[in-house]
Design a protein around this motif. Structure first.
Motif, short mmCIF file in Angstrom:
data_model
loop_
_atom_site.label_atom_id
_atom_site.label_comp_id
_atom_site.label_asym_id
_atom_site.label_seq_id
_atom_site.Cartn_x
_atom_site.Cartn_y
_atom_site.Cartn_z
N ALA A 1 31.17 33.49 33.10
CA ALA A 1 32.74 33.70 33.33
C ALA A 1 33.57 33.07 31.80
CB ALA A 1 33.36 33.31 34.35
N ASN B 284 35.83 35.02 29.50
CA ASN B 284 37.07 34.85 29.44
C ASN B 284 37.59 34.20 28.31
OD1 ASN B 284 37.66 35.42 32.15
ND2 ASN B 284 37.26 33.39 32.81
N LEU C 283 36.90 35.72 37.44
CA LEU C 283 37.44 36.54 36.40
C LEU C 283 38.64 37.25 36.58
CD1 LEU C 283 34.02 38.31 35.94
CD2 LEU C 283 34.99 36.79 34.33
N GLU D 50 41.80 36.35 36.56
CA GLU D 50 42.93 36.12 35.56
C GLU D 50 42.64 37.08 34.38
OE1 GLU D 50 45.38 33.02 36.50
OE2 GLU D 50 44.47 34.20 38.19
N ASN D 51 41.63 37.49 33.91
CA ASN D 51 41.31 37.96 32.68
C ASN D 51 41.88 39.56 32.91
OD1 ASN D 51 39.96 39.42 30.47
ND2 ASN D 51 38.28 38.20 30.79
#
Ligand SMILES: *Cc1c(COP(=O)(O)O)cnc(C)c1O
Length: 387
Positions: A381, A385, A283, A285-286
């Protein structure tokens, strides 16, 4: 998919569970049988404290701790509003007054700076300094103790909290109901305050097959008091009652089950780290969610893996999308304690503790247990995302 998968764990230890339970049925000492002392000794050694006192629940553990200090009317007990009701409920049960202190937005645990303010506000009886509870006939309160909560399995900041407690002559009771197995600068949760209390509710990191709890302390006198409180305030024997106590015993059968489960526990703490680390990297990069923060020197036991959505609307959208894929989520806690109906008499208002109010609108927790599979985590995820 399960939010917590107790069946996977049972499969691994089914045989030892059966042996231990059958042994209790053979010896027949269902109340305070030998398994109680065995469990107390094993968990005291694991935690690194002198005394462990097994009891009927995490709630009763907290109650016994406060009763050991003789907490009662006129006493102010400082705690967080972002916790399960039990933390403050025991304070009110004894006629004392919970004084809420807002949380740190990154750890969700009691904020030591605001704790200082709240103590000063009580001492000066000055609600201008920090929001204070209403009291009967405007009675003034005496600061007595602090109950930090190790929320979601992450310890509170005990170095700062204990320094403040010492300065003001207050006791500290650690609510480690969610944190058994966690660590703070090399010390185990359960050893971080004057008394610590944990819970063996089935969903907690070390859970039984029913209710249970335990108090931990290094103090001989406090341990003696809690042992007495646990069985109706008993003195030299069961029919000698030297104080008003409770029926707070743990069942022998529950202790037997916990002994079996504890044989797996250290390994499960490690597995929980791996599950949490996988979530956080999947997670990372979210940018519309915040993953849990674990400060340097802390080890969380991940009672919950909780995300903070950028707002309440995104939280609902994420929970709905996950539910459509058969993935359960939960919100701990949708309503902070200062706005609970049970505490109306304290006279607090929404907005008194803005960080808690804000987190209550944005937080939610993902499935979390030691046996969660990587494929399932990837699926979870991917849904998050995509939204
Ligand atoms: C679960 C919990 C309790 C109460 O434990 P029980 O065993 O359910 O009575 C107290 N405080 C916190 C923070 C909890 O999560």
């Amino acid at each position: 998919m399960h939010f917590i998968d107790l069946a996977a764990q049972q499969q691994r230890i089914r045989k030892i569970l059966e042996e231990k339970v059958l042994r209790v049925m053979d010896h027949g000492q269902y109340i305070m049988g030998p398994e109680i002392k065995m469990l107390e000794e094993e968990l005291a050694a694991f935690t690194g404290v002198k005394h462990a006192v097994a009891c009927s629940s995490g709630t009763d553990a907290l109650l016994m701790a406060l009763m050991a200090y003789g907490v009662g009317p006129g006493d102010a007990i400082f705690t967080t509003p972002f916790t399960f009701i039990a933390t403050a409920e025991v304070v009110a049960l004894l006629g004392a007054t919970p004084v809420f202190v807002d949380i740190d937005p990154r750890t969700y645990n009691i904020d030591p700076e605001k704790l200082e303010l709240a103590i000063s506000a009580v001492k000066e009886n000055n609600p201008q300094l920090y929001p204070l509870p209403a009291t009967r006939n405007s009675q003034t309160l005496t600061p007595r103790g602090i109950i930090p909560v190790d929320l979601f399995g992450l310890p509170a900041d005990y170095d700062l909290i204990k320094a403040i407690a010492q300065e003001h002559g207050l006791f500290v009771v650690e609510d480690a109901a969610q944190a058994f197995g966690a660590e703070y600068h090399g010390k185990k949760a359960g050893s971080l305050a004057d008394i610590a209390c944990t819970s063996f509710f089935p969903a907690k990191p070390l859970g039984g097959y029913g209710d249970g709890g335990m108090c931990f302390t290094d103090s001989d006198t406090l341990a003696d008091s809690m042992i007495s409180v646990r069985i109706h305030g008993m003195g030299s024997d069961r029919y000698d009652n030297i104080r008003v106590g409770i029926n707070g015993r743990l069942d022998t059968l529950q202790a037997a089950i916990l002994l079996a489960k504890f044989s797996l526990f250290p390994e499960e703490v490690t597995l929980r780290q791996q599950v949490a680390e996988r979530y956080s990297s999947l997670l990372a990069e979210n940018e519309s969610i915040v993953v849990p923060y674990v400060p340097e020197g802390y080890l969380s036991v991940w009672a919950q893996y909780s995300l903070l959505a950028c707002d309440g609307a995104l939280r609902s959208a994420l929970q709905d999308a996950l539910q459509k894929e058969g993935i359960p989520t939960a919100v701990y806690y949708p309503k902070p304690l200062h706005v609970q109906t049970a505490f109306t008499a304290l006279g607090y208002k929404p907005g008194d503790f803005p960080v808690s109010d804000n987190c209550a609108e944005r937080i939610f927790s993902l499935p979390m247990h030691p046996y969660l599979k990587e494929d399932d985590q990837k699926r979870i995820a991917a849904v998050i995302n995509r939204i």
